[in-house]
Design a protein around this motif. Structure first.
Motif, PDB file in Angstrom:
ATOM      1  N   THR A  29       0.620  -1.048   0.119  1.00 31.76           N
ATOM      2  CA  THR A  29      -0.134  -0.063   0.141  1.00 31.76           C
ATOM      3  C   THR A  29       0.836   1.268   0.169  1.00 31.76           C
ATOM      4  O   THR A  29       0.770   2.207  -0.888  1.00 31.76           O
ATOM      5  N   GLU A  30       2.015   1.149   0.899  1.00 27.85           N
ATOM      6  CA  GLU A  30       2.798   2.271   0.951  1.00 27.85           C
ATOM      7  C   GLU A  30       3.437   2.626  -0.483  1.00 27.85           C
ATOM      8  O   GLU A  30       3.824   3.989  -0.967  1.00 27.85           O
ATOM      9  N   GLN A  31       3.982   1.703  -1.117  1.00 31.96           N
ATOM     10  CA  GLN A  31       4.709   1.711  -2.207  1.00 31.96           C
ATOM     11  C   GLN A  31       3.729   2.124  -3.449  1.00 31.96           C
ATOM     12  O   GLN A  31       4.201   3.065  -4.387  1.00 31.96           O
ATOM     13  N   ASP A  32       2.628   1.909  -3.514  1.00 31.58           N
ATOM     14  CA  ASP A  32       1.598   2.214  -4.287  1.00 31.58           C
ATOM     15  C   ASP A  32       1.409   3.825  -4.140  1.00 31.58           C
ATOM     16  O   ASP A  32       1.563   4.824  -5.144  1.00 31.58           O
ATOM     17  N   ALA A  33       1.362   4.287  -2.885  1.00 32.34           N
ATOM     18  CA  ALA A  33       1.165   5.730  -2.497  1.00 32.34           C
ATOM     19  C   ALA A  33       2.559   6.608  -2.938  1.00 32.34           C
ATOM     20  O   ALA A  33       2.554   7.784  -3.466  1.00 32.34           O
ATOM     21  N   VAL A  34       3.705   5.895  -2.812  1.00 31.35           N
ATOM     22  CA  VAL A  34       5.045   6.537  -3.048  1.00 31.35           C
ATOM     23  C   VAL A  34       5.318   6.561  -4.660  1.00 31.35           C
ATOM     24  O   VAL A  34       5.552   7.990  -5.237  1.00 31.35           O
ATOM     25  N   PHE A  35       4.840   5.710  -5.297  1.00 29.82           N
ATOM     26  CA  PHE A  35       4.825   5.740  -6.532  1.00 29.82           C
ATOM     27  C   PHE A  35       3.750   6.898  -7.223  1.00 29.82           C
ATOM     28  O   PHE A  35       4.194   7.551  -8.247  1.00 29.82           O
ATOM     29  N   LYS A  36       2.567   7.122  -6.869  1.00 30.40           N
ATOM     30  CA  LYS A  36       1.910   8.074  -7.450  1.00 30.40           C
ATOM     31  C   LYS A  36       2.247   9.326  -7.029  1.00 30.40           C
ATOM     32  O   LYS A  36       2.368  10.456  -8.074  1.00 30.40           O
TER      33      LYS A  36
END
Length: 503
Positions: A29-36
């Motif tokens: 979940t955190e990686q998805d937010a960081v990517f965006k």
């Protein structure tokens, strides 16, 4: 009592804002937010416009961007030097983090903004403090002093005004005011670029402090401790500093130094705690108190990808996201960060030991390995073989480097080890035989090449004179800071330079 309350409040703050508990679901979940966030931020930069990041709506879109090395960014770095804004970062570049250039021999400059300092490096530091407080209720960071040994601040470039410094010096220069009182020596002395000047001054100042923690690269701490021992004779560090309990280390593998520090410390419950903080970002923290695995930090402004080591540099290399990694596979680590680095090869090879939570070990370097005879010898192979051999012979290594001695028409090849012992084995001949046996156990390709001396004869160990590696580093202008002694060199240049000094 005031000190106890201060530590209790700090512990509560860490637990509340920097949770020490990790899970695979949380990490994804955190990686998805960081990517965006990264795609949105970097799309407004010159680099982002060149790569059309505004059109990246998914990870599949992102996959069209090529894997990059430092050479890809050199023209952009020159524009930042000239004073141009929004080239690689959305915010103003205040610093260039100067890397050691371990793999290429050439230092690199990585853009650093205030946002990067606060939300990548300082944030990662607080996660490490949160984790260690969770693991040991007796930790009281704010009670005693912390002896930090960073690199230097080197110069201010014109006309941009960007300061060139080691990332450790940048972090120390940006310590929140509320925490500066626990650091010794002062920031100005700690970040001085002259290692010789720093070595003499630090030894005098630190020896009188009430230390609770030490932080920095083991190599350079040993140099300072040797200087202190010249002036103040002590047997154990805890005799000099009775409250010393934690050594926060990183930058190089700790295993070659562990035995030396264990003997120096003189305390059974001492904590050696590893942090994986590079110029490009803060990537991991030690999972437990006894060393070993690292926890991947997924909420510190870094988006991770991984290429199976066997496919790296081939037509089949295909980066994968965190959710697709497997345990036991060696991966080349790629990072995308607020520095403006995209799908960037930082040079480390890691192997996951767990995928819930994501735990890993650094097992080598993309270029710090030896493959002169088809042996694919990784740093982890050599370190394990040395550790097991030293334990058997009760010997201690201070520094070492390894290079191949190539096959020629008159002789077969072999691995050449140049080792500076702080405690040499009594029987060097038997030590060499055991080290060669252990290396075969660690690497099947090496064992195959050694079978009946097919392509390789038994390795060679050359004993280095005391201080040889520091002498070589000084001659290269690489004393202190982020600079590291090359361990595995896929060529003869470094070894020949060292052997010439050794003679």
């Amino acid at each position: 009592m005031a000190r106890d309350l201060k530590n209790m409040a700090f512990r509560f703050y860490l637990r509340h804002f920097f949770s020490p508990h990790f899970s695979a679901q949380r990490a994804i979940t955190e990686q998805d937010a960081v990517f965006k966030k990264l795609m949105k931020e970097l799309s407004a930069t010159e680099l982002g416009k060149d790569l059309k990041l505004a059109h990246v709506k998914s990870y599949d879109d992102f996959g069209k961007i090529p894997v990059t090395q430092y050479s890809f960014y050199e023209a952009y770095i020159e524009k930042i030097k000239s004073g141009k804004k929004k080239v690689m970062t959305a915010d103003k570049v205040l610093y260039f983090g100067k890397t050691a250039g371990t793999t290429s021999g050439k230092s690199k400059l990585i853009p650093i903004t205030q946002y990067i300092v606060n939300n990548m490096h300082v944030r990662g530091t607080f996660f490490s403090l949160s984790r260690i407080h969770e693991l040991d209720e007796r930790v009281d960071i704010l009670t005693h002093k912390n002896f930090a040994l960073p690199g230097g601040v080197y110069e201010r470039l014109s006309p941009s005004g960007v300061v060139v410094a080691d990332i450790s010096a940048i972090m120390l220069s940006n310590i929140p005011p509320a925490f500066r009182f626990i650091y010794v020596p002062g920031v100005e002395l700690m970040t001085n670029p002259s290692w010789d000047y720093k070595l003499n001054k630090i030894a005098e100042e630190v020896s009188k402090a009430d230390l609770g923690t030490i932080s920095g690269i083991p190599t350079w701490h040993l140099a300072v401790l040797s200087k202190i021992r010249e002036e103040i004779h002590f047997e154990k560090l805890t005799g000099l500093w009775k409250n010393l309990r934690i050594f926060f280390h990183g930058g190089v593998s700790f295993e070659p130094y562990r035995k030396q520090f264990n003997e120096l410390i003189g305390k059974e419950d001492f904590i050696f705690y590893e942090v994986y903080n590079a110029t490009e970002g803060f990537f991991g923290i030690q999972a437990g108190l006894q060393g070993g695995d690292l926890l991947l930090l997924t909420d510190c402004g870094v988006f991770y990808e991984f290429i199976p080591f066997g496919k790296y540099g081939t037509e089949d290399e295909q980066p994968i996201a965190l959710g697709n990694v497997k345990t036991g596979v060696q991966y080349v680590l790629l990072v995308t960060t607020h520095n403006g680095l995209l799908r960037y090869v930082i040079g480390d090879v890691i192997t996951f030991t767990s995928v819930d939570p994501f735990k890993f070990r650094i097992t080598g370097r993309t270029q710090e390995y030896i493959n002169a005879f088809g042996e694919d010898l990784l740093l982890s192979n050599v370190e394990q073989a040395l550790m097991k051999t030293n334990a058997k012979f009760d010997s201690v290594i201070k520094e070492y480097t390894v290079a191949p001695l190539y096959i020629n028409i008159e002789s077969k090849g072999r691995m050449q080890f140049l080792i500076e012992f702080s405690k040499a084995p009594q029987d060097l001949e038997q030590y060499v035989l055991e080290l060669d046996r252990q290396l075969q156990e660690e690497n099947s390709n090496y064992r195959q090449k050694r079978n009946h001396d097919l392509a390789l004869t038994s390795l060679e160990v050359i004993t280095a004179k005391p201080g040889l590696f520091y002498e070589w580093m000084a001659a290269k202008g690489k004393m202190g800071g982020q600079h590291k002694i090359p361990r595995l060199v896929n060529g003869r240049k470094v070894m020949e330079e060292m052997l010439e000094l050794n003679d």
